[in-house]
Scaffold this active site. Structure first.
Site: not given
Ligand code: ASP
Length: 323
Positions: A180, A232
């Site tokens: 993200t 995350g």
């Molecule tokens: N935080 C994001 C989610 O859980 C995933 C990511 O950071 O890639 O949707």
């Protein structure tokens, strides 16, 4: 005196001298403008944000311009166009944005629109609401002039077809589920803004929404204190209200890095209490306080971010980690 006036600075840098909590922020050199984004791969995104900030532009415009670079990049398989789909083959996007007034907007479970961050900004600026979901969010986007398009690239479709062979939902730390883009900026006028945008966890259940569009979890700003955002495994971030927690810790005097570390530690402690393994769990936090001091921390090795100011240029920072 108001405790908020005694902010300390980050261990990673940003402001050249640390306070012991006894100096008024009025006497602290403020490092601005500055932008910080999750993951070192955000260098082009930082450049786009920096172009806005350097010319005296608005932090909100900077973070929007910055994360849009990643949303449009088909090679970034965790954000926007080219993002990995859910287990049924749908690319569904989540995003939120927050400004220096504490106003915010978000979209969740949005399909077929390449720039969810811009739709989130429209929700903030053009509606009485803060969040739109699914079909309603898409309808609003179309009404606002956004174009619908297929966001599933051949590369992402191939990856999905491959995944279908095992259909095992097991996040791969620092690779599949953790890219993200969260971006925080402080402009020349001292305005703080943040943006967070994602295609979410790869191979998620249809309809799943993570932390990234949730104000207080994936992103939070208190203009009197600072800003934080997360990347995350979103479920863990939501359960501990990660970004709001970091801002509150900074309000109480923690440096950005200390606050990020404590928020990561809460996740570790909670899982330890329940005897749950964190082997496949990564969460990374970044934070920026209102003086331009910044910090980052991850649960596992491998989390990094990128900061851009006049002192360091567009620099990669490898975050410290707990495990
Ligand atoms: N935080 C994001 C989610 O859980 C995933 C990511 O950071 O890639 O949707």
């Amino acid at each position: 005196m108001d405790r908020r006036k005694f902010l300390k600075t980050g261990l990673l840098g940003g402001v050249p001298f640390l306070t012991n909590g006894c100096d008024s922020i009025d006497t602290i050199k403020i490092s601005k403008p500055i932008v910080i984004a999750t993951w070192h791969t955000s260098d082009d995104a930082n450049e786009a944000a920096w172009d806005v900030l350097e010319s005296g532009g608005y932090a909100l415009d900077a973070v929007e311009a910055g994360v849009k670079v990643e949303e449009a990049d088909p090679n970034n398989m965790t954000v926007g166009y080219g993002g990995r789909p859910d287990r049924e083959g749908n690319v569904t996007l989540d995003a939120c944005i927050m400004d220096e007034k504490g106003d915010c907007g978000a979209v969740v479970f949005l399909k077929d629109i390449m720039h969810p961050i811009s739709v989130a900004r429209k929700v903030m600026e053009e509606t009485p609401h803060i969040m739109l979901a699914g079909e309603g969010a898409k309808q609003f986007a179309l009404e606002q002039g956004f174009e619908a398009q297929n966001l599933l690239t051949p590369k992402a479709e191939q990856a999905w077809q491959k995944w279908l062979k095992t259909s095992e939902y097991k996040p791969v730390v620092n690779i599949e589920n953790h890219d993200t883009i969260g971006m925080l900026a402080l402009d020349k006028e001292g305005r703080l803004s943040g943006a967070c945008t994602t295609s979410g966890a790869a191979w998620k259940m249809h309809g799943r929404v993570g932390d990234s569009p949730i104000i207080g979890a994936g992103l939070f700003i208190d203009p009197e204190v600072g800003a934080a955002c997360a990347t995350g495994l979103g479920e863990e971030v939501v359960k501990t209200a990660g970004s709001a927690l970091i801002v509150e810790l900074m309000r109480q005097g923690s440096t950005p890095e200390e606050a990020c570390k404590e928020a990561a530690q809460r996740i570790v402690d909670r899982n330890k209490r329940e005897n749950r393994s964190l082997k496949n769990t990564q969460v990374g936090y970044i934070a920026l306080n209102k003086n331009g001091a910044y910090g980052a921390y991850g649960i596992q090795k491998g989390f990094n971010c990128r900061v851009y100011n006049t002192e360091v240029g567009n620099q990669r920072i490898d975050a410290k980690h707990l495990i």
